[in-house]
Design an enzyme around this catalytic site. Structure first.
Site, PDB file in Angstrom:
ATOM      1  N   GLU A   1      42.085  62.408  35.367  1.00 30.33           N
ATOM      2  CA  GLU A   1      41.158  61.923  36.387  1.00 30.33           C
ATOM      3  C   GLU A   1      39.772  62.541  36.186  1.00 30.33           C
ATOM      4  OE1 GLU A   1      41.762  59.447  38.632  1.00 30.33           O
ATOM      5  OE2 GLU A   1      43.578  59.290  37.430  1.00 30.33           O
TER       6      GLU A   1
ATOM      7  N   TRP B   1      30.292  41.913  43.409  1.00 31.84           N
ATOM      8  CA  TRP B   1      30.673  43.317  43.412  1.00 31.84           C
ATOM      9  C   TRP B   1      29.504  44.237  43.744  1.00 31.84           C
ATOM     10  CZ3 TRP B   1      28.089  46.555  40.107  1.00 31.84           C
ATOM     11  CH2 TRP B   1      27.471  45.987  38.981  1.00 31.84           C
TER      12      TRP B   1
ATOM     13  N   TRP C   1      33.460  49.818  40.508  1.00 35.26           N
ATOM     14  CA  TRP C   1      33.301  48.465  41.031  1.00 35.26           C
ATOM     15  C   TRP C   1      33.360  47.424  39.917  1.00 35.26           C
ATOM     16  CZ3 TRP C   1      33.486  46.139  45.639  1.00 35.26           C
ATOM     17  CH2 TRP C   1      33.545  46.959  46.756  1.00 35.26           C
TER      18      TRP C   1
ATOM     19  N   ASN D   1      41.629  56.771  46.621  1.00 36.63           N
ATOM     20  CA  ASN D   1      41.266  55.975  45.455  1.00 36.63           C
ATOM     21  C   ASN D   1      42.059  54.676  45.343  1.00 36.63           C
ATOM     22  OD1 ASN D   1      39.790  55.670  42.859  1.00 36.63           O
ATOM     23  ND2 ASN D   1      41.848  55.769  42.007  1.00 36.63           N
TER      24      ASN D   1
ATOM     25  N   TRP E   1      38.243  60.407  33.576  1.00 35.29           N
ATOM     26  CA  TRP E   1      37.618  59.164  34.038  1.00 35.29           C
ATOM     27  C   TRP E   1      36.187  59.419  34.505  1.00 35.29           C
ATOM     28  CZ3 TRP E   1      38.515  54.173  33.466  1.00 35.29           C
ATOM     29  CH2 TRP E   1      39.796  53.761  33.105  1.00 35.29           C
TER      30      TRP E   1
ATOM     31  N   TRP F   1      29.646  33.263  42.276  1.00 36.31           N
ATOM     32  CA  TRP F   1      30.045  33.936  43.502  1.00 36.31           C
ATOM     33  C   TRP F   1      29.922  32.980  44.691  1.00 36.31           C
ATOM     34  CZ3 TRP F   1      32.512  38.233  42.630  1.00 36.31           C
ATOM     35  CH2 TRP F   1      32.195  38.996  41.502  1.00 36.31           C
TER      36      TRP F   1
END
Length: 463
Positions: A274, A359, A382, A341, A277, A305
């Site tokens: 993690e 987004w 995102w 998360n 990331w 969209w």
């Protein structure tokens, strides 16, 4: 006596702070400063929750530096103008800072470094907030990695993260004029919406280390499985402390490695990934400075969209969509400035794929509401959910909030904690199938909205 100026940025700590350590080792007088720069073109102003955190983090740093013997000088304005004035005021012979990785920040640093060097000052920057510099770990072709797993594998084989540095024993130096922290207006007043933040968090270096210790003594054991369960304390909640540099990734990494034993080795390995990331997200931002506004995958520029109604967006923002997991997550963020998360993924998926809202709308909302709003991780995450990012979730992966809550919060403890009107619901995961007084009906049908999203993504791939 000669003066070294230490410029604090996203490194609001005294331990494992290479710039501060170098200033202390120089034997010079030390002037420590923080510049609130919201005026330089391209600098993204902090969101409301992050401003609250910054206020308290700076107060904690001020106290830590005072114990060491120097004040924290606060100045406000464009760093490219403020810092040279402060250098002149204190007749500094050297300036030190820890590196930043956003394009605007790097440009500011490079411009200042060149100008100071022309004036005969010593200027040194240090690696402090990432274990691996973005340009250090690249693919065999010399390019940035686009997939996390080979990136993290390359990091782990590159070199071990260095051991953390101790805090200086003592500092000395003058006290230039400083702004008053309260006058910066970082705290909410009308209304004061920060009660949940105050109840949940202790910003500052001491709070960061206390939270790390609590995690290692508790949730670290079982982390691999429990990190996905929002109804239990299964994560470290260190993200805001890392975002403001109150603790370094080197400190977290080595504390976790030193703590592990045969029973927790797999948990610590997953926890370490993690941190990986976070490193990966910063590499993405370093090589893609517009990550928060521009699709990483340009083919998504043609995505159609939907113009969802304002009421649907507001329902999502306020946690009134009629889907318990989505609503619990959004209300958790509203209350404490943080969201679990797995729930972040579910809430983002709902906005993007069930409501077909861009987004970037969600990224901006999270930026304003999260105490851990991080320029790299927020944008990269995102885009990951949208399918437009690096190593992205496939476009056809649409988180079903009902299945997610049934799997990861089967007893509904998380749901009821943040959506208390569900306490008496006949069916806590699908309240529309029973009675749930005071709880709204779903704003969209999951099956129909999922099909709409799949059709839109199919049209994109065929276009």
């Amino acid at each position: 006596m000669a003066v070294t100026l230490v410029w604090f940025r996203d490194d609001l700590r005294v331990s494992d702070n290479p710039a501060l350590a170098a200033a202390a080792e120089s034997g010079d007088d030390v002037v420590a400063c923080y510049v609130l720069d919201e005026d330089t073109e391209g600098i993204r102003p902090l969101g409301g929750a992050s401003r609250w955190w910054l206020h308290h983090s700076l107060a904690a740093l001020t106290a830590s530096l005072a114990e060491l013997g120097v004040p924290l000088v606060l100045r406000r304005g464009p760093a490219g103008e403020v810092l040279p004035r402060l250098v002149d005021e204190c007749s500094a012979r050297a300036v030190v800072w820890n590196r930043r990785y956003g394009l605007v920040e790097r440009t500011t640093d490079a411009t200042l470094k060149a100008a100071f060097a022309d004036d005969g000052l010593e200027v040194t920057s240090f690696q402090a907030n990432l274990m691996f510099e973005p340009w250090e770990v690249t693919s065999g072709s010399g390019e940035a990695y686009k997939v996390f797993t080979p990136f993290w594998r390359a990091c782990l084989s590159f070199r071990p993260p260095r051991r953390p540095l101790s805090a200086p024993d003592r500092l000395h130096g003058p006290a230039p004029a400083s702004d008053d922290l309260g006058a910066w207006g970082l705290l909410p007043t009308s209304p004061d919406w920060a009660e949940g933040l105050r109840r949940t968090w202790t910003p500052g270096e001491a709070g960061a280390h206390a939270r790390l210790d609590d995690f290692l003594d508790g949730a670290a054991s079982g982390y691999k499985d429990n990190r996905d369960r929002p109804g239990v304390q299964g994560t470290s909640m260190l993200s805001p402390h890392l975002r403001f540099g109150e603790i370094s990734p080197f400190e977290v990494w080595h504390a976790a490695q030193d703590h592990q034993d045969s029973s927790t080795a797999e948990d610590i390995r997953v926890f370490g990934s993690e941190l990986g990331w976070r490193e990966f997200s910063w590499q993405l931002l370093y090589f893609n400075p517009e990550l928060a506004t521009v699709n990483y995958r340009p083919e998504f520029n043609a995505f159609a969209w939907e113009s969802s109604t304002r009421s649907e967006l507001e329902a999502w923002q306020r946690g009134r969509t009629g889907y318990p997991l989505v609503d619990a997550g959004m209300r958790q963020m509203w209350e404490i400035g943080w969201m679990h998360n797995r729930v972040r993924m579910a809430t983002a998926s709902f906005l993007i794929k069930n409501l077909l809202i861009d987004w970037r709308v969600g990224e901006k909302w999270f930026w304003d509401c999260l105490v851990d709003a991080d320029a790299a991780s927020n944008a990269a995450s995102w885009q990951w959910v949208a399918g437009s990012g690096a190593d992205a979730s496939p476009y056809f992966r649409i988180f079903n909030p009902v299945l997610q809550s049934r799997k990861f919060d089967p007893e509904g403890r998380y749901l009821v904690r943040f959506v208390p009107e569900l306490a008496d619901a006949d069916n806590i995961h699908e309240p529309w199938k029973g009675t749930a007084p005071g709880y709204p009906d779903p704003v969209v049908d999951l099956k129909e909205s999922r099909q709409r999203a799949l059709s839109a993504y199919k049209a994109l791939s065929e276009g």
